[in-house]
Each structure stands twice: as C-alpha cells, then as structure tokens.
Motif scaffolding. Sequence first.
Motif, PDB file in Angstrom:
ATOM      1  N   TYR A   1       0.986  11.852   1.275  1.00 50.98           N
ATOM      2  CA  TYR A   1       0.553  12.663   2.243  1.00 50.98           C
ATOM      3  C   TYR A   1       0.970  14.047   1.877  1.00 50.98           C
ATOM      4  O   TYR A   1       1.931  14.465   1.303  1.00 50.98           O
TER       5      TYR A   1
ATOM      6  N   ARG B   1      -2.286   0.740  -4.676  1.00 45.63           N
ATOM      7  CA  ARG B   1      -2.134  -0.634  -4.647  1.00 45.63           C
ATOM      8  C   ARG B   1      -1.108  -0.919  -5.565  1.00 45.63           C
ATOM      9  O   ARG B   1      -1.234  -0.666  -6.840  1.00 45.63           O
TER      10      ARG B   1
ATOM     11  N   PHE C   1       7.893   6.167   6.181  1.00 47.91           N
ATOM     12  CA  PHE C   1       7.687   7.559   5.265  1.00 47.91           C
ATOM     13  C   PHE C   1       8.900   7.901   4.676  1.00 47.91           C
ATOM     14  O   PHE C   1       9.945   7.347   5.177  1.00 47.91           O
ATOM     15  N   GLY C   2       8.993   8.492   3.413  1.00 49.06           N
ATOM     16  CA  GLY C   2       9.774   9.077   3.011  1.00 49.06           C
ATOM     17  C   GLY C   2      10.224  10.313   3.677  1.00 49.06           C
ATOM     18  O   GLY C   2       9.766  10.798   4.529  1.00 49.06           O
TER      19      GLY C   2
ATOM     20  N   PHE D   1       4.981  13.875   1.373  1.00 50.25           N
ATOM     21  CA  PHE D   1       5.397  12.572   1.850  1.00 50.25           C
ATOM     22  C   PHE D   1       4.850  11.384   1.112  1.00 50.25           C
ATOM     23  O   PHE D   1       3.786  11.285   1.119  1.00 50.25           O
TER      24      PHE D   1
ATOM     25  N   TYR E   1       1.417  -5.217   6.469  1.00 50.68           N
ATOM     26  CA  TYR E   1       0.964  -5.602   7.875  1.00 50.68           C
ATOM     27  C   TYR E   1       2.066  -6.602   8.654  1.00 50.68           C
ATOM     28  O   TYR E   1       2.653  -7.293   7.810  1.00 50.68           O
ATOM     29  N   SER E   2       2.378  -6.215   9.727  1.00 52.01           N
ATOM     30  CA  SER E   2       3.133  -6.772  10.590  1.00 52.01           C
ATOM     31  C   SER E   2       2.666  -7.165  11.891  1.00 52.01           C
ATOM     32  O   SER E   2       2.574  -5.818  12.651  1.00 52.01           O
ATOM     33  N   GLY E   3       2.566  -8.244  12.581  1.00 51.32           N
ATOM     34  CA  GLY E   3       2.107  -8.398  14.060  1.00 51.32           C
ATOM     35  C   GLY E   3       0.768  -7.664  14.304  1.00 51.32           C
ATOM     36  O   GLY E   3       0.573  -7.315  15.397  1.00 51.32           O
ATOM     37  N   GLY E   4       0.055  -7.827  13.364  1.00 51.90           N
ATOM     38  CA  GLY E   4      -1.360  -7.064  13.538  1.00 51.90           C
ATOM     39  C   GLY E   4      -1.664  -5.717  13.324  1.00 51.90           C
ATOM     40  O   GLY E   4      -2.926  -5.188  13.677  1.00 51.90           O
ATOM     41  N   TYR E   5      -0.600  -4.916  12.970  1.00 50.02           N
ATOM     42  CA  TYR E   5      -0.839  -3.690  12.764  1.00 50.02           C
ATOM     43  C   TYR E   5      -0.230  -3.041  11.521  1.00 50.02           C
ATOM     44  O   TYR E   5       0.553  -3.818  10.800  1.00 50.02           O
ATOM     45  N   ASN E   6      -0.596  -2.101  10.938  1.00 48.69           N
ATOM     46  CA  ASN E   6      -0.138  -1.487   9.469  1.00 48.69           C
ATOM     47  C   ASN E   6       1.159  -0.633   9.777  1.00 48.69           C
ATOM     48  O   ASN E   6       0.984   0.241  10.606  1.00 48.69           O
ATOM     49  N   LYS E   7       2.347  -1.312   9.443  1.00 45.77           N
ATOM     50  CA  LYS E   7       3.593  -0.487   9.673  1.00 45.77           C
ATOM     51  C   LYS E   7       3.943   0.333   8.315  1.00 45.77           C
ATOM     52  O   LYS E   7       3.968  -0.010   7.207  1.00 45.77           O
ATOM     53  N   LEU E   8       3.715   1.720   8.614  1.00 41.00           N
ATOM     54  CA  LEU E   8       3.795   2.673   7.671  1.00 41.00           C
ATOM     55  C   LEU E   8       5.139   3.421   7.781  1.00 41.00           C
ATOM     56  O   LEU E   8       5.734   3.706   8.620  1.00 41.00           O
TER      57      LEU E   8
ATOM     58  N   TYR F   1       0.771  -1.293  -0.084  1.00 39.27           N
ATOM     59  CA  TYR F   1      -0.008  -0.074   0.022  1.00 39.27           C
ATOM     60  C   TYR F   1       0.942   1.366   0.058  1.00 39.27           C
ATOM     61  O   TYR F   1       1.835   1.278   0.756  1.00 39.27           O
TER      62      TYR F   1
END
Lengths: 114, 111
Positions: free
Chosen positions: A36, A51, A104-105, A89, A95-102, A32
């Motif tokens: 921003y 996507r 950033f540039g 940005f 997804y990792s460990g149940g959360y969305n890891k975002l 994903y």
Amino acid sequence: QQQVKQSPQSLIVQKGGISIINCAYENTAFDYFPWYQQFPGKGPALLIAIRPDVSEKKEGRFTISFNKSAKQFSLHIMDSQPGDSATYFCAASYYSGGYNKLIFGAGTRLAVHP
Amino acid sequence: SQTIHQWPATLVQPVGSPLSLECTVEGTSNPNLYWYRQAAGRGLQLLFYSVGIGQISSEVPQNLSASRPQDRQFILSSKKLLLSDSGFYLCAFQGAGDTQYFGPGTRLTVL
C-alpha cells in the motif's frame, strides 16, 4: 509469528533511481501479499499485490519480488519520481474465522529528491 | 464502482466525551468491513471487523466499540474518550479476492 518486518524505516532516493523496500514474515499461512502507498492525511491505497505461487509481478514502474523459501518479499520502484514520495506499507494476509486477516509492516517513508 | 466514505474527516474532542465515527460503502453488497487505527508514524492496527449486519468481532481490548446497523454502514463509538484514543481511524472493505480497500480516514485528536 504474526509479524511482518519491514525495512528500512526511511529511504532517500534521487530522482530516476531505484527504491527498494524489504519485508519478511514467519507465518506460512499467509497467502496474499499487498503493498500500500499512503500520502500524508490520506488512507492507504493498494499499489500492487502478489500471491506466493508467483516469484515476481510487475506493474509499470513497480515490481514485487517474492522469495517463498526465504519468506521475504520486496518492492522495487524503478525510475523513482518526486511524486512517489510517500509512506509504503507491506502487508500479509490469510483467512481466519471467515474474514481476511491483514497484518501490516511498520512502514517505510520514501523521499525522492529532484 | 465501489467507493468508501468516512466522516467526519477531522475531529477534536475533550477527554471523557463520546465518539461516533461513520463509514459507508457503495457499490457492493454484504462486504466484510474493518476498522483500523494508525498512530502517528506507525503501521495499522486492526480494531474491529464485521462479516455481516450485527456481527462484530474485536481484535484488541479497548475503550472503543463498533456496530453495523446496516449492510453497508459501519460505526465506531466510544462512551468516554481517553487521550490514548487519539489517532487516524481508517475503515476498509474487502473487495474482490483478498484485497482490502481503505477509506479517506478520520483524524481524531483527544485533548
């Protein structure tokens, strides 16, 4: 491998011109890719997102181009306006460990001159 | 509609003082919540995330801690602030799909 590399660091465009910001990533687990927009002293606001199964997405004057094989994506702002002057940005998430890891540039500071 | 609030908007604190920043979300239940820090002219660094009440995970070791006492409340704290804690603190919630939505932020200056 977790980095998202963004360029240029700053950009000056004349009113009516096209602003282009580029990003590259290494981690193929990213699925994903949002962009921003952030004005000084404000929180980042989602502008547009894509996507990896889509090569291009357009919303008004904003277009994301996505090249999965090159692991690159870019934001094009058509007919740039002074009101578009902000920091942009790119980001990539998975997804990792149940959360969305975002991730950033570093951001691109855009100035649109009238 | 979903909204996110942060307060205070700005804060100036002396070194060694405690810190408490609050974030609340409306219009959604049991969202994933995130705390980020943004240094001047830089990108966003994830500090903490929470997938539910009392469930906190830290991304980087630091002088800060986080708590989630209620479903839609996320608090960032410190017992003793350092100069290096200065920055712009952003809370975010995860909305539909994978999108994170950010609050207005808190500008913290440690003197």
